[in-house]
Design an enzyme around this catalytic site. Structure first.
Site, PDB file in Angstrom:
ATOM      1  N   LYS A 201       0.856  -1.183   0.000  1.00  0.00           N
ATOM      2  CA  LYS A 201       0.000   0.000   0.000  1.00  0.00           C
ATOM      3  C   LYS A 201       0.896   1.238   0.000  1.00  0.00           C
ATOM      4  O   LYS A 201       1.730   1.407   0.891  1.00  0.00           O
ATOM      5  CB  LYS A 201      -0.908  -0.004   1.224  1.00  0.00           C
ATOM      6  CG  LYS A 201      -1.760   1.258   1.310  1.00  0.00           C
ATOM      7  CD  LYS A 201      -2.812   1.153   2.390  1.00  0.00           C
ATOM      8  CE  LYS A 201      -3.582   2.455   2.503  1.00  0.00           C
ATOM      9  NZ  LYS A 201      -4.607   2.390   3.539  1.00  0.00           N
ATOM     10  N   LYS A 256      -2.207  -1.443  -3.828  1.00  0.00           N
ATOM     11  CA  LYS A 256      -3.076  -0.271  -3.772  1.00  0.00           C
ATOM     12  C   LYS A 256      -2.240   0.997  -3.855  1.00  0.00           C
ATOM     13  O   LYS A 256      -1.217   1.071  -3.165  1.00  0.00           O
ATOM     14  CB  LYS A 256      -3.828  -0.313  -2.446  1.00  0.00           C
ATOM     15  CG  LYS A 256      -4.719   0.859  -2.182  1.00  0.00           C
ATOM     16  CD  LYS A 256      -5.364   0.669  -0.843  1.00  0.00           C
ATOM     17  CE  LYS A 256      -6.194   1.902  -0.524  1.00  0.00           C
ATOM     18  NZ  LYS A 256      -6.631   1.900   0.847  1.00  0.00           N
TER      19      LYS A 256
HETATM   20  C1  PBG Z   1      -7.059   3.775   5.558  1.00  0.00           C
HETATM   21  C2  PBG Z   1      -7.541   3.505   4.214  1.00  0.00           C
HETATM   22  C3  PBG Z   1      -7.406   4.390   3.154  1.00  0.00           C
HETATM   23  C4  PBG Z   1      -8.018   3.806   2.053  1.00  0.00           C
HETATM   24  C5  PBG Z   1      -8.528   2.568   2.468  1.00  0.00           C
HETATM   25  N1  PBG Z   1      -8.202   2.379   3.825  1.00  0.00           N
HETATM   26  C6  PBG Z   1      -6.840   5.748   3.092  1.00  0.00           C
HETATM   27  C7  PBG Z   1      -5.528   6.015   3.642  1.00  0.00           C
HETATM   28  O1  PBG Z   1      -4.659   5.140   3.740  1.00  0.00           O
HETATM   29  O2  PBG Z   1      -5.330   7.159   3.995  1.00  0.00           O
HETATM   30  C8  PBG Z   1      -8.117   4.470   0.723  1.00  0.00           C
HETATM   31  C9  PBG Z   1      -9.133   3.989  -0.192  1.00  0.00           C
HETATM   32  C10 PBG Z   1      -9.444   4.891  -1.310  1.00  0.00           C
HETATM   33  O3  PBG Z   1      -8.820   5.946  -1.542  1.00  0.00           O
HETATM   34  O4  PBG Z   1     -10.395   4.552  -2.017  1.00  0.00           O
HETATM   35  N2  PBG Z   1      -6.683   2.775   6.377  1.00  0.00           N
END
Ligand code: PBG
Length: 330
Positions: A201, A256
């Site tokens: 991520k 992601k």
């Molecule tokens: C946070 C989380 C995020 C997303 C999913 N879980 C945002 C972040 O890491 O700040 C992002 C998903 C998206 O942008 O659609 N744990």
């Protein structure tokens, strides 16, 4: 390479001339059961609150969630991912509400399971919806601390699994969290709870609309998540993250964001045998919708093409906010 043949004996256009033939030779196809539908849930009754930066997406109260779950199931969608909008009064520096067995996420799991018992439910494990600072973990001296955060994530994962989540999805990027969560689940005899690790991520600017939707943007302020989420410059490091998470007990792993990281999906797919998932994140969704609203691109076609690209790159499950509209079109 003789196999390639030579013109004119070989004319690759032959197989492209007819729709039926194009379909016969298609290497990849999207199916509604490939899609995972992420939903934003909120307290209250009979209310859908649109998310301004994500046209077509709303925060749903649990009664409406139940109704939409049935519709999604009827369209062939078999998995949903829950993201709660937690009331400001319930947020705290340690994110305690995350460990509460009757919290909004736990009640949303039950609402989905009541509406469609066969729908797979995925619950995010991370503290950002619950913390006053909007970080995914606990902050000490201005830094998100790893090991103390793990203790809370383990309790959160157990609470979500006990509430009926089939799959817990740690999205926090702490080191060692998969192993710790797996051990905590085993300890509670939750042997069959699946762990979908957000293994690679990235610290991405594509998450902006999501942070608006869950209301963590205002808490986060100008802070970022670069000391735990990955640097978009790196690919080798993603392989290390994925290898570790598999070793620690992840059943499947995610990359992601999606479209800008297809190289990571393809590379991981070639190297690891676990199912790979991809997340078409909020910013990707928003860009497609915005261009479509302006009449600059054919939104439906661009959406299908991007999702197909995830599959071609090697993803199995694909999280997309467009799951319902896409399932209708397939
Ligand atoms: C946070 C989380 C995020 C997303 C999913 N879980 C945002 C972040 O890491 O700040 C992002 C998903 C998206 O942008 O659609 N744990």
């Amino acid at each position: 390479m003789t196999e390639q043949g030579q013109f004119p004996a070989t004319r690759l256009r032959r197989a492209r001339m007819q729709p039926w033939l194009r379909e016969l030779v298609a290497e990849t196809r999207l199916h509604p059961s490939d899609l995972i539908w992420p939903v934003f849930v909120q307290e209250g009754e009979n209310t859908e609150t649109p998310v301004a930066s994500m046209p077509g997406v709303s925060r749903l109260t649990l009664d409406i969630l139940a109704q939409k779950t049935k519709e999604a199931y009827a369209l062939g969608i078999r998995a949903m991912a829950i993201f709660p909008i937690v009331d400001d009064t319930l947020k705290s520096p340690l994110g305690d509400e995350a460990m509460h067995p009757k919290n909004l996420a736990c009640r949303a799991i039950a609402a989905i399971k009541n509406a469609a018992p066969e729908m797979g439910v995925i619950a995010d494990v991370a503290l950002d919806p619950y913390t006053t600072h909007g970080q995914d973990g606990i902050v000490e001296d201005g830094i998100v601390v790893n090991d103390r955060t793990l203790e809370i994530l383990c309790k959160q994962a157990v609470v979500l699994a006990e509430a009926g989540a089939d799959m817990v999805a740690p999205s926090d990027m702490m080191d060692g969290r998969i192993g710790a969560i797996r051990a905590a689940l085993e300890h509670k005899k939750l042997h069959d709870t699946v762990i979908l690790s957000y293994a690679a991520k990235y610290a991405s600017s594509f998450y902006g609309p999501f942070r608006d939707a869950v209301g963590s943007a205002k808490n986060l302020g100008s802070a970022d998540k670069k000391n735990y989420q990955m640097d978009p410059a790196n690919s080798d490091e993603a392989m290390r993250e994925i290898a570790l998470d598999i070793a620690e007990g992840a059943d499947m792993v995610m990359v992601k964001p999606g479209i800008a990281y297809l190289d990571i999906i393809a590379r991981a797919k070639a190297r690891f045998d676990v199912p790979m998932f991809a997340y078409q994140v909020s910013g990707e969704y928003a860009m497609i919708k915005a261009a479509a609203q302006n009449g600059w691109v054919d939104g439906d076609a661009v959406m299908m093409e991007s999702l197909l690209a995830f599959k071609r790159a090697g993803a199995r499950g694909i999280l997309t906010y467009a799951a319902v509209e896409v399932a209708k079109k397939i």
